[in-house]
Design a protein around this motif. Structure first.
Motif, PDB file in Angstrom:
ATOM      1  N   SER A  74     -27.312  -7.594 -25.561  1.00 32.82           N
ATOM      2  CA  SER A  74     -27.592  -8.570 -26.612  1.00 32.82           C
ATOM      3  C   SER A  74     -26.332  -9.291 -27.068  1.00 32.82           C
ATOM      4  N   LEU A  75     -25.169  -8.699 -26.812  1.00 28.84           N
ATOM      5  CA  LEU A  75     -23.900  -9.289 -27.224  1.00 28.84           C
ATOM      6  C   LEU A  75     -23.223 -10.064 -26.109  1.00 28.84           C
ATOM      7  N   SER A  76     -23.563  -9.751 -24.867  1.00 30.65           N
ATOM      8  CA  SER A  76     -22.895 -10.366 -23.729  1.00 30.65           C
ATOM      9  C   SER A  76     -23.903 -11.084 -22.839  1.00 30.65           C
ATOM     10  N   PRO A  77     -23.893 -12.414 -22.808  1.00 33.78           N
ATOM     11  CA  PRO A  77     -24.862 -13.161 -22.000  1.00 33.78           C
ATOM     12  C   PRO A  77     -24.610 -13.079 -20.502  1.00 33.78           C
ATOM     13  N   THR A  78     -23.514 -12.453 -20.093  1.00 33.47           N
ATOM     14  CA  THR A  78     -23.280 -12.292 -18.659  1.00 33.47           C
ATOM     15  C   THR A  78     -24.011 -11.075 -18.099  1.00 33.47           C
ATOM     16  N   GLU A  79     -24.588 -10.243 -18.984  1.00 36.09           N
ATOM     17  CA  GLU A  79     -25.332  -9.074 -18.526  1.00 36.09           C
ATOM     18  C   GLU A  79     -26.691  -9.521 -17.973  1.00 36.09           C
ATOM     19  N   ILE A  80     -27.111  -8.923 -16.864  1.00 35.29           N
ATOM     20  CA  ILE A  80     -28.391  -9.250 -16.238  1.00 35.29           C
ATOM     21  C   ILE A  80     -29.380  -8.143 -16.570  1.00 35.29           C
ATOM     22  N   VAL A  81     -30.548  -8.512 -17.050  1.00 35.23           N
ATOM     23  CA  VAL A  81     -31.544  -7.533 -17.484  1.00 35.23           C
ATOM     24  C   VAL A  81     -32.803  -7.674 -16.640  1.00 35.23           C
ATOM     25  N   LEU A  82     -33.232  -6.566 -16.018  1.00 35.41           N
ATOM     26  CA  LEU A  82     -34.470  -6.515 -15.247  1.00 35.41           C
ATOM     27  C   LEU A  82     -35.451  -5.597 -15.956  1.00 35.41           C
ATOM     28  N   ALA A  83     -36.715  -5.997 -15.961  1.00 31.88           N
ATOM     29  CA  ALA A  83     -37.769  -5.205 -16.596  1.00 31.88           C
ATOM     30  C   ALA A  83     -39.039  -5.329 -15.761  1.00 31.88           C
ATOM     31  N   PRO A  84     -39.992  -4.403 -15.901  1.00 30.89           N
ATOM     32  CA  PRO A  84     -41.235  -4.488 -15.133  1.00 30.89           C
ATOM     33  C   PRO A  84     -41.916  -5.838 -15.327  1.00 30.89           C
ATOM     34  N   ALA A  85     -42.332  -6.437 -14.222  1.00 28.66           N
ATOM     35  CA  ALA A  85     -43.005  -7.730 -14.289  1.00 28.66           C
ATOM     36  C   ALA A  85     -44.387  -7.580 -14.912  1.00 28.66           C
ATOM     37  N   LEU A  86     -44.815  -8.599 -15.650  1.00 29.73           N
ATOM     38  CA  LEU A  86     -46.142  -8.584 -16.251  1.00 29.73           C
ATOM     39  C   LEU A  86     -47.228  -8.642 -15.186  1.00 29.73           C
ATOM     40  N   SER A  87     -48.348  -8.052 -15.507  1.00 27.02           N
ATOM     41  CA  SER A  87     -49.478  -8.084 -14.588  1.00 27.02           C
ATOM     42  C   SER A  87     -49.884  -9.530 -14.330  1.00 27.02           C
ATOM     43  N   GLY A  88     -50.128  -9.854 -13.068  1.00 26.81           N
ATOM     44  CA  GLY A  88     -50.536 -11.203 -12.707  1.00 26.81           C
ATOM     45  C   GLY A  88     -49.377 -12.108 -12.344  1.00 26.81           C
ATOM     46  N   ILE A  89     -48.129 -11.622 -12.549  1.00 33.04           N
ATOM     47  CA  ILE A  89     -46.953 -12.392 -12.167  1.00 33.04           C
ATOM     48  C   ILE A  89     -46.497 -11.932 -10.783  1.00 33.04           C
ATOM     49  N   ALA A  90     -46.377 -12.870  -9.871  1.00 31.91           N
ATOM     50  CA  ALA A  90     -45.957 -12.526  -8.513  1.00 31.91           C
ATOM     51  C   ALA A  90     -44.491 -12.094  -8.530  1.00 31.91           C
ATOM     52  N   ALA A  91     -44.249 -10.844  -8.258  1.00 31.14           N
ATOM     53  CA  ALA A  91     -42.892 -10.305  -8.231  1.00 31.14           C
ATOM     54  C   ALA A  91     -42.831  -9.205  -7.184  1.00 31.14           C
ATOM     55  N   GLU A  92     -41.663  -9.053  -6.594  1.00 31.10           N
ATOM     56  CA  GLU A  92     -41.494  -8.056  -5.539  1.00 31.10           C
ATOM     57  C   GLU A  92     -40.638  -6.895  -6.041  1.00 31.10           C
ATOM     58  N   ARG A  93     -40.729  -5.793  -5.322  1.00 29.54           N
ATOM     59  CA  ARG A  93     -39.873  -4.649  -5.617  1.00 29.54           C
ATOM     60  C   ARG A  93     -38.452  -4.972  -5.153  1.00 29.54           C
ATOM     61  N   LEU A  94     -37.489  -4.439  -5.870  1.00 26.39           N
ATOM     62  CA  LEU A  94     -36.093  -4.666  -5.539  1.00 26.39           C
ATOM     63  C   LEU A  94     -35.543  -3.448  -4.806  1.00 26.39           C
ATOM     64  N   ASP A  95     -35.022  -3.669  -3.626  1.00 29.72           N
ATOM     65  CA  ASP A  95     -34.424  -2.583  -2.850  1.00 29.72           C
ATOM     66  C   ASP A  95     -33.036  -2.293  -3.418  1.00 29.72           C
ATOM     67  N   PRO A  96     -32.802  -1.082  -3.923  1.00 31.47           N
ATOM     68  CA  PRO A  96     -31.480  -0.770  -4.489  1.00 31.47           C
ATOM     69  C   PRO A  96     -30.335  -1.018  -3.514  1.00 31.47           C
ATOM     70  N   LYS A  97     -30.612  -0.930  -2.206  1.00 31.06           N
ATOM     71  CA  LYS A  97     -29.557  -1.159  -1.222  1.00 31.06           C
ATOM     72  C   LYS A  97     -29.046  -2.594  -1.263  1.00 31.06           C
ATOM     73  N   SER A  98     -29.891  -3.515  -1.745  1.00 29.98           N
ATOM     74  CA  SER A  98     -29.490  -4.918  -1.796  1.00 29.98           C
ATOM     75  C   SER A  98     -28.475  -5.188  -2.900  1.00 29.98           C
ATOM     76  N   LEU A  99     -28.242  -4.203  -3.771  1.00 28.70           N
ATOM     77  CA  LEU A  99     -27.283  -4.384  -4.856  1.00 28.70           C
ATOM     78  C   LEU A  99     -25.848  -4.360  -4.353  1.00 28.70           C
ATOM     79  N   GLY A 100     -25.629  -3.826  -3.173  1.00 25.67           N
ATOM     80  CA  GLY A 100     -24.285  -3.766  -2.625  1.00 25.67           C
ATOM     81  C   GLY A 100     -23.480  -2.620  -3.209  1.00 25.67           C
ATOM     82  N   ASP A 101     -22.180  -2.841  -3.325  1.00 22.39           N
ATOM     83  CA  ASP A 101     -21.257  -1.800  -3.791  1.00 22.39           C
ATOM     84  C   ASP A 101     -21.445  -1.557  -5.281  1.00 22.39           C
ATOM     85  N   ILE A 102     -21.875  -0.354  -5.631  1.00 24.96           N
ATOM     86  CA  ILE A 102     -22.094   0.010  -7.040  1.00 24.96           C
ATOM     87  C   ILE A 102     -20.888   0.812  -7.524  1.00 24.96           C
ATOM     88  N   ARG A 103     -20.179   0.247  -8.489  1.00 26.79           N
ATOM     89  CA  ARG A 103     -18.971   0.901  -8.999  1.00 26.79           C
ATOM     90  C   ARG A 103     -19.326   2.088  -9.891  1.00 26.79           C
TER      91      ARG A 103
END
Length: 258
Positions: free
Chosen positions: A86-115
């Motif tokens: 809420s304090l930093s607009p550079t943060e990316i927030v993902l949440a469960p998609a609403l029913s009826g909204i076309a959305a795909e599952r995110l493969d954690p491997k696609s995130l790349g190098d996780i520090r």
């Protein structure tokens, strides 16, 4: 906190040209005596097994808005800091998609190098390593269900939108480029200079010593009258005031590029 060093030497942060505002904000907070005390206590509780490191970090983030991770094996790592979304607009927030909204599952491997990855409340917080500047991702729910990015209406929604675009480019395997809130070279230099001012002020340096080291070495030869009426004295006094204010709460503004 970070080891004590000669204030005349540029701070450790100066070596990193990919600094974001959140990194610099952490530099100021790490010089706040109350935060340092609370952080040390949290590290001690984690070492004794009285609290999990994730819970200790969550409490500090709630209290201060941003904090180092309380992982004793990686304490004081400037790359391991987390700020409230809420304090930093550079943060990316993902949440469960609403029913009826076309959305795909995110493969954690696609995130790349996780520090790093920690749990804070209902979210998992990921620091995604990137040579141009790390990305910070908050995920509510499970990767096992479709997710959607949250882009709340706020004072400056374009920054969060730019961060979301950068994240999408990462998922697509494209070059992401620099973060949207990376400070300019001039702004970065000034904020790091103020960190030196803080370190020197805390070490007991006089205003004239600070001015000689950080503004103009010739002030050492000024007469008392010349020094009292000098522009350098006025500037260093203003810098001290600004630096202390950033340390004692103003660092929150930096999270928005202020």
């Amino acid at each position: 906190m970070p080891p004590e060093r000669d204030w005349r030497t540029p701070p450790e942060e100066a070596r990193d040209e990919t600094l974001q505002y959140s990194d610099i904000a952490m530099g100021y907070l790490s010089r706040n005596a109350r935060y340092r005390t609370e952080y040390r206590r949290a590290i001690g509780r984690v070492k004794r097994g009285a609290v999990k490191s994730d819970d200790a970090t969550a409490a500090l983030v709630l209290r201060w808005g941003i904090s180092f991770h309380t992982d004793p094996s990686a304490a004081f790592d400037a790359k391991l800091a987390v700020a409230r979304p809420s304090l930093s607009p550079t943060e990316i927030v993902l949440a469960p998609a609403l029913s009826g909204i076309a959305a795909e599952r995110l493969d954690p491997k696609s995130l790349g190098d996780i520090r790093a990855c920690i749990t804070i409340g209902d979210f998992r917080h990921f620091i995604l390593a990137d040579k141009d500047g790390d990305e910070h991702l908050w995920v509510a729910g499970s990767f096992g269900r479709p997710l959607a990015m949250m882009l709340p209406f706020e004072t400056d929604p374009l920054v969060r939108l730019a961060s979301a675009e950068r994240f999408c480019r990462r998922l697509l395997g494209m070059a992401v480029g620099p973060p949207p809130l990376r400070p300019t070279q001039f702004r970065r230099h000034h904020l790091l200079t103020l960190l030196q001012v803080l370190d020197g002020h805390d070490a007991g340096a006089t205003r004239r010593e600070l001015a000689a080291a950080l503004i103009d070495r010739d002030v050492r030869d000024y007469s008392a009258a010349d020094w009292n009426g000098s522009r350098e004295r006025k500037r260093i006094s203003r810098w001290i005031k600004d630096a202390v204010e950033l340390r004692d709460g103003g660092y929150i503004r930096l999270l928005r590029g202020g």
